[in-house]
Scaffold this active site. Structure first.
Site, short mmCIF file in Angstrom:
data_model
loop_
_atom_site.label_atom_id
_atom_site.label_comp_id
_atom_site.label_asym_id
_atom_site.label_seq_id
_atom_site.Cartn_x
_atom_site.Cartn_y
_atom_site.Cartn_z
N CYS A 124 -0.97 -3.02 9.53
CA CYS A 124 0.22 -3.48 10.07
C CYS A 124 0.40 -5.25 10.94
CB CYS A 124 0.96 -3.45 11.38
SG CYS A 124 2.52 -3.87 12.36
N ASP A 172 8.21 1.87 2.50
CA ASP A 172 7.78 0.99 4.04
C ASP A 172 8.98 -0.05 3.72
OD1 ASP A 172 7.95 -0.76 5.99
OD2 ASP A 172 5.75 -1.13 5.07
N HIS A 204 5.13 3.01 6.69
CA HIS A 204 5.21 1.74 7.06
C HIS A 204 4.15 2.76 8.01
CE1 HIS A 204 3.87 -1.96 8.62
NE2 HIS A 204 3.89 -1.65 9.44
#
Length: 235
Positions: A124, A172, A204
């Site tokens: 991330c 995502d 994600h």
């Protein structure tokens, strides 16, 4: 000196301190069973240095690496998305790269580290920092961003020395698959290195087994390519 973001969340996982960026930094260090091995920096998600990130460091150590997860939030962990976003935004990219380069200094100074360069694995926010760090620090020779979030403009990859293996989710929405084409082309044009950016049928944070979006099959595939990639680049 930029202050680190503050939070009222639970404390982060820490077991080591080291000088970095003009301050005393903290982090989580995991050693392999043999006691020595190549060095890898593990970079946190926007939540902070959580148990999940410490677990990734432990898993890398079990594979033979000396893994250091630096704490970019000064000992704090977010538990709500709004707080995590604020903490991420309170950490300038330039300051994050400075702190991470200090972590590279520390890792390479350890007697237990057998490599002359390091690998970097991040998730991330940390996946984005993997790319920023590799672009800025030639001592990174293997970069593995998991669904890396780029904050603002792409970094200048002209000084990049690292091979890149990236893992991204087809579902995502925060990182559209088509955006990877621009990233791949920028890296190739500026550095001459063609990154290996892989897509998985997942969302994600698919590697985080503490989140509802965890996808075990995609996570396993990504991990099983990451470990040999790091060994090939670092020894």
């Amino acid at each position: 000196m930029t202050e680190l973001p503050k939070s009222t969340g639970a404390p982060a996982r820490q077991n080591v301190t080291f000088p970095s960026g003009g301050t005393t930094a903290h982090g989580y260090l995991a050693l392999p069973p043999s006691g020595s091995g190549p060095g890898v920096i593990v970079i946190q998600e926007w939540w902070g240095l959580t148990d999940h990130i410490a677990d990734v460091a432990d898993r890398l150590a079990a594979e033979g690496f000396v893994a250091l997860a630096p704490d970019l939030y000064g000992g704090n962990v977010a538990h709500e998305s709004a707080e995590a976003l604020r903490m991420m935004q309170d950490l300038p990219v330039s300051r994050g790269v400075e702190l991470l380069s200090g972590a590279v200094d520390h890792l390479l100074s350890l007697d237990e580290v057998t490599s002359d360069t390091v690998g970097s694995v991040g998730f991330c926010m940390g996946g984005g920092f993997v790319l920023y760090l590799a672009a800025a620090d030639s001592r990174v020779s293997a970069a593995v961003p998991f669904y890396g979030v780029i904050q603002g403009e792409l970094p200048d990859f002209s000084g990049l020395k690292a091979e890149i293996l990236g893992h991204y989710g087809e579902l995502d929405e925060s990182i559209p698959a088509k955006s990877l084409d621009a990233l791949r082309e920028a890296v190739r044009e500026q550095s001459g290195i063609t990154p290996d950016l892989r897509l998985y049928p997942a969302n994600h944070a698919f590697f985080n087994d503490g989140r509802p979006v965890y996808d075990a099959e995609s996570a396993t595939r990504a991990w099983e390519s990451t470990v040999p990639f790091l060994h090939e680049r670092l020894g």
